[in-house]
Design a protein around this motif. Structure first.
Motif, PDB file in Angstrom:
ATOM      1  N   ASN A  30       0.830  -1.133  -0.085  1.00 30.75           N
ATOM      2  CA  ASN A  30       0.049   0.034   0.039  1.00 30.75           C
ATOM      3  C   ASN A  30       0.918   1.492   0.051  1.00 30.75           C
ATOM      4  O   ASN A  30       0.596   2.260  -0.725  1.00 30.75           O
ATOM      5  CB  ASN A  30      -0.710  -0.089   1.166  1.00 30.75           C
ATOM      6  N   GLN A  31       1.904   1.217   0.776  1.00 31.55           N
ATOM      7  CA  GLN A  31       2.790   2.303   0.751  1.00 31.55           C
ATOM      8  C   GLN A  31       3.512   2.663  -0.413  1.00 31.55           C
ATOM      9  O   GLN A  31       3.721   3.766  -0.960  1.00 31.55           O
ATOM     10  CB  GLN A  31       3.679   2.368   1.953  1.00 31.55           C
ATOM     11  N   LEU A  32       3.973   1.385  -0.936  1.00 34.61           N
ATOM     12  CA  LEU A  32       4.792   1.603  -2.197  1.00 34.61           C
ATOM     13  C   LEU A  32       3.818   2.093  -3.314  1.00 34.61           C
ATOM     14  O   LEU A  32       4.240   3.016  -4.072  1.00 34.61           O
ATOM     15  CB  LEU A  32       5.292   0.142  -2.833  1.00 34.61           C
ATOM     16  N   VAL A  33       2.431   1.765  -3.650  1.00 35.99           N
ATOM     17  CA  VAL A  33       1.653   1.980  -4.558  1.00 35.99           C
ATOM     18  C   VAL A  33       1.211   3.660  -4.314  1.00 35.99           C
ATOM     19  O   VAL A  33       1.310   4.576  -5.257  1.00 35.99           O
ATOM     20  CB  VAL A  33       0.245   1.256  -4.354  1.00 35.99           C
ATOM     21  N   ASN A  34       1.015   4.080  -2.917  1.00 36.00           N
ATOM     22  CA  ASN A  34       0.783   5.251  -2.841  1.00 36.00           C
ATOM     23  C   ASN A  34       2.161   6.538  -3.203  1.00 36.00           C
ATOM     24  O   ASN A  34       1.865   7.415  -3.881  1.00 36.00           O
ATOM     25  CB  ASN A  34       0.650   5.497  -1.156  1.00 36.00           C
ATOM     26  N   GLU A  35       3.141   6.043  -3.088  1.00 33.76           N
ATOM     27  CA  GLU A  35       4.408   6.701  -3.366  1.00 33.76           C
ATOM     28  C   GLU A  35       4.494   6.739  -4.758  1.00 33.76           C
ATOM     29  O   GLU A  35       4.881   7.773  -5.520  1.00 33.76           O
ATOM     30  CB  GLU A  35       5.706   6.136  -2.910  1.00 33.76           C
TER      31      GLU A  35
END
Length: 126
Positions: A30-35
């Motif tokens: 989720n964090q990677l996708v948001n970034e």
């Protein structure tokens, strides 16, 4: 701002790469996708802003050359008068009468272009 859950379909190779990167970096997908999305939006927004600024600069330059759009209006009037019946963007001009729901076409008078005559009348204020 509260986060909102969204559903997206991700191609299998992209999903696999995301899972692998998540494991290697030890960070949630989720964090990677948001970034990644934020980075993409920043780049695309910047490119869109540059395009809009170039368009605005072009319009301003044109306005300085022709402040009251006289050249543009003259060109539009000339195109309308020249193309008249043959302008594909205007559709087909039909002259006739509607009788019982059917159009009966009348042949146009020789040498008379109704559009050209009306434009000349308006331009000459006659």
């Amino acid at each position: 701002m509260a986060r909102k859950a969204s559903t997206f379909r991700i191609d299998p190779p992209v999903q696999l790469a995301l899972e692998n990167l998540s494991r290697v970096l030890r960070r949630p997908m989720n964090q990677l996708v948001n970034e990644a999305l934020q980075d993409y939006l920043d780049r695309r927004s910047s490119a869109a802003e540059q395009t809009l600024e170039l368009t605005l600069a072009s319009l301003r330059a044109y306005r300085r050359r022709d402040p009251h759009f006289k050249d543009a209006i003259a060109a539009a009037v000339d195109a309308e008068a020249t193309l008249g019946r043959e302008d594909p963007a205007e559709g087909k001009v039909v002259i006739g009468k509607l009788v019982d729901g059917k159009l009966t076409e009348a042949p146009p008078a020789e040498g008379v272009n109704p559009l050209r005559a009306e434009l000349r009348r308006l331009l000459n204020a006659s």
